[in-house]
Design a protein around this motif. Structure first.
Motif, short mmCIF file in Angstrom:
data_model
loop_
_atom_site.label_atom_id
_atom_site.label_comp_id
_atom_site.label_asym_id
_atom_site.label_seq_id
_atom_site.Cartn_x
_atom_site.Cartn_y
_atom_site.Cartn_z
N UNK A 24 -2.84 -0.78 16.38
CA UNK A 24 -3.62 -1.68 17.26
C UNK A 24 -5.07 -1.23 17.34
N UNK A 25 -5.25 0.10 17.41
CA UNK A 25 -6.62 0.64 17.44
C UNK A 25 -7.34 0.28 16.13
N UNK A 26 -6.61 0.42 15.02
CA UNK A 26 -7.17 0.08 13.70
C UNK A 26 -7.55 -1.41 13.65
N UNK A 27 -6.63 -2.26 14.17
CA UNK A 27 -6.90 -3.71 14.15
C UNK A 27 -8.14 -4.03 14.97
N UNK A 28 -8.22 -3.42 16.17
CA UNK A 28 -9.36 -3.72 17.05
C UNK A 28 -10.68 -3.26 16.43
N UNK A 29 -10.68 -2.04 15.87
CA UNK A 29 -11.95 -1.55 15.30
C UNK A 29 -12.32 -2.35 14.06
N UNK A 30 -11.31 -2.78 13.28
CA UNK A 30 -11.60 -3.61 12.09
C UNK A 30 -12.17 -4.96 12.54
N UNK A 37 -11.81 0.04 6.14
CA UNK A 37 -10.68 -0.55 6.89
C UNK A 37 -9.41 -0.42 6.06
N UNK A 38 -9.52 -0.73 4.77
CA UNK A 38 -8.37 -0.72 3.89
C UNK A 38 -7.81 0.70 3.73
N UNK A 39 -8.73 1.67 3.51
CA UNK A 39 -8.28 3.06 3.29
C UNK A 39 -7.69 3.64 4.57
N UNK A 40 -8.31 3.30 5.73
CA UNK A 40 -7.74 3.83 6.98
C UNK A 40 -6.41 3.13 7.28
N UNK A 41 -6.31 1.85 6.93
CA UNK A 41 -5.03 1.13 7.09
C UNK A 41 -3.95 1.78 6.24
N UNK A 42 -4.35 2.22 5.04
CA UNK A 42 -3.40 2.88 4.12
C UNK A 42 -2.77 4.09 4.80
N UNK A 43 -3.59 4.80 5.57
CA UNK A 43 -3.10 6.01 6.23
C UNK A 43 -2.12 5.68 7.36
N UNK A 44 -2.18 4.45 7.86
CA UNK A 44 -1.34 4.11 9.02
C UNK A 44 -0.11 3.29 8.64
N UNK A 73 -8.86 8.39 -1.82
CA UNK A 73 -8.46 9.77 -2.14
C UNK A 73 -8.40 10.61 -0.87
N UNK A 74 -9.43 10.41 -0.01
CA UNK A 74 -9.48 11.15 1.25
C UNK A 74 -8.28 10.79 2.12
N UNK A 75 -8.02 9.49 2.22
CA UNK A 75 -6.91 9.01 3.04
C UNK A 75 -5.58 9.59 2.53
N UNK A 76 -5.41 9.59 1.22
CA UNK A 76 -4.17 10.10 0.63
C UNK A 76 -4.02 11.60 0.87
N UNK A 77 -5.14 12.34 0.64
CA UNK A 77 -5.10 13.80 0.80
C UNK A 77 -4.78 14.15 2.25
N UNK A 78 -5.43 13.43 3.18
CA UNK A 78 -5.23 13.67 4.61
C UNK A 78 -3.77 13.45 4.99
#
Ligand code: GTP
Length: 412
Positions: free
Chosen positions: A99-105, A140-147, A187-192
């Motif tokens: 939800x936080x991701x959706x709102x910030x996007x 947005x896409x990379x951070x979404x990938x992490x979630x 890459x960052x999202x995946x590594x994290x």
């Protein structure tokens, strides 16, 4: 029920139905174009549509195109987010971070839209903000990938759409830069996520994902770069064609030697002026001018000298005439002058001024000096007559001017 009444009732039905139909068809139908309220309703509907269109897209065509393109991209992002949210709900994924991701996007999307729609982006070299828009969408896409956990593969087609969408407008270097940025962000999202949650994001799977992205993203950027080059070349060719067309139009309407209008174009203007004069009742004057003893000029000084005389005549005529007067080369050493909304007296005075000016011209060819003159027949176009009739009258007057010794203007 007696037969007669049955019959009557059965027979009466169609009539009633017909009456009802007639009544219905005659009822004021606001959607019918014959209804008096139809135009008003349409106007109101149109204005609501127009109002909404102008509110969302603006009025300037360039701005409308820019906002519409951005809107389409943002709409795709929104639908992508809806899919993610649905998957999260169906798989019972933790909701709060999503939800936080959706709102910030959403906030980022609205900010991009507002920046373009309000015209603030016009201060930048690229008012469509292609690169920032792409960068925001990639983040947005990379951070979404992490979630997204098990459904994180959704982010890949999304990334490709972002790249394809933006890369048409980008130069090859920027396209390459943004694809590197996308690889870094993912890459960052995946590594994290591999280090935080290796059960959901196993290192081998993430490495495979990253390797695949490292192949696909640069390939898309190369293809998009090529498309963008083709698009730019087409745009350039279109511009060149527009310039060439303008030149062709100019050449088709003008005489090469003198730069004056040519006969074909003058004929069109004369027809237009005749029609205009028929409607407005205001006449125009026509003069046929012919250089005197021009053959002699050619014979004594050569054809090039004759050409120079024609050019000199055209230049000095343009200096004497008003901007609204139209002078054309009719052919050879013959010219036609059209003066709209001009009395014959005024026109005669102009012609006399021009005649004097031309007689003062002194052209030198080597040692030799040359003076020239012209004769002219001037007449007024009469209501209802054709251009040919007016021209024939001017031609007769010109003939008389020549016969009376040349270097004169005869008017009727
Ligand atoms: N240099 C040059 N001469 C041209 C051009 N067009 C027509 N001429 C010449 O203009 C001359 C016209 O001669 P004529 O029609 O006999 O008339 P004129 O010698 O001017 O005699 P009048 O009209 O009776 O005064 C011809 O010799 C044509 O070759 C052109 O574009 N350049």
């Amino acid at each position: 029920m007696p037969f007669s009444s049955l019959a009557t009732s059965q027979l009466a039905r169609p009539a009633r139905v017909a009456r009802r139909y007639t009544a219905f068809s005659q009822a004021p139908d606001k959607t019918s174009s014959t209804h008096p309220g139809y135009a008003k309703t349409m106007r109101r509907n149109m204005s609501v549509n127009q109002y909404l269109g102008e509110l969302l897209l603006g009025t300037d065509p360039a701005m409308r195109l820019r906002v519409a393109q951005t809107g389409l991209g943002l709409l795709l992002m929104l639908t992508g987010m809806a899919v993610v949210l649905w998957a999260a709900w169906a798989l019972h994924l933790p909701r709060a971070p999503l939800h936080l991701w959706t709102l910030s996007s959403l906030f980022a999307i609205v900010m991009v839209y507002m920046t373009i729609r309000c015209g603030w982006s016009q201060h930048f070299k690229d008012p469509s903000l292609t690169l920032p828009q792409m960068a925001i969408a990639i983040i947005c896409s990379a951070s979404g990938y992490a979630l997204m956990g098990p459904v994180r593969a959704i982010a890949f087609p999304n990334l490709l759409i972002i790249l394809m969408f933006g890369m048409f407008g980008l130069r090859a270097a920027s396209a390459f830069g943004i694809s590197i940025f996308a690889l870094l962000a993912f890459g960052l999202s995946m590594a994290l996520m591999t280090s935080i949650d290796p059960d959901s994001y196993p290192p081998t799977v993430e490495l495979a994902h990253f390797m695949m992205l490292s192949i696909v993203v640069p390939a898309v950027s190369v293809l998009a770069g090529r498309l963008s080059r083709i698009r730019r070349r087409l745009g350039q060719q279109k511009q060149e064609l527009t310039v060439a067309l303008e030149q062709i139009k100019l050449m088709a309407a003008h005489d090469d030697l003198t730069g004056l209008l040519n006969r074909r174009h003058m004929q069109v203007l004369l027809e237009q002026e005749t029609q205009r004069s028929l409607r407005s009742g205001r006449g125009f004057c026509l003069a046929l001018l012919d250089m005197d003893h021009f053959k002699r000029v050619n014979d004594r000084h050569g054809h090039a000298a004759g050409d120079a005389v024609l050019r000199a005549f055209a230049n000095s005529a343009q200096a004497v005439l008003r901007r609204s007067d139209v002078l054309a080369r009719w052919g050879g050493e013959e010219f036609v002058l059209m003066q709209a909304d001009t009395s014959i007296e005024f026109s005669r005075a102009t012609m006399e001024r021009l005649r004097e000016q031309v007689t003062k011209l002194e052209l030198t060819f080597g040692e030799k000096r040359l003076h020239v003159s012209f004769s002219a027949g001037l007449t007024e176009h009469r209501a209802g007559e054709s251009v040919t009739q007016t021209l024939e009258r001017a031609d007769r007057l010109l003939y008389d001017a020549k016969a009376q010794g040349r270097n004169r203007v005869l008017a009727d």
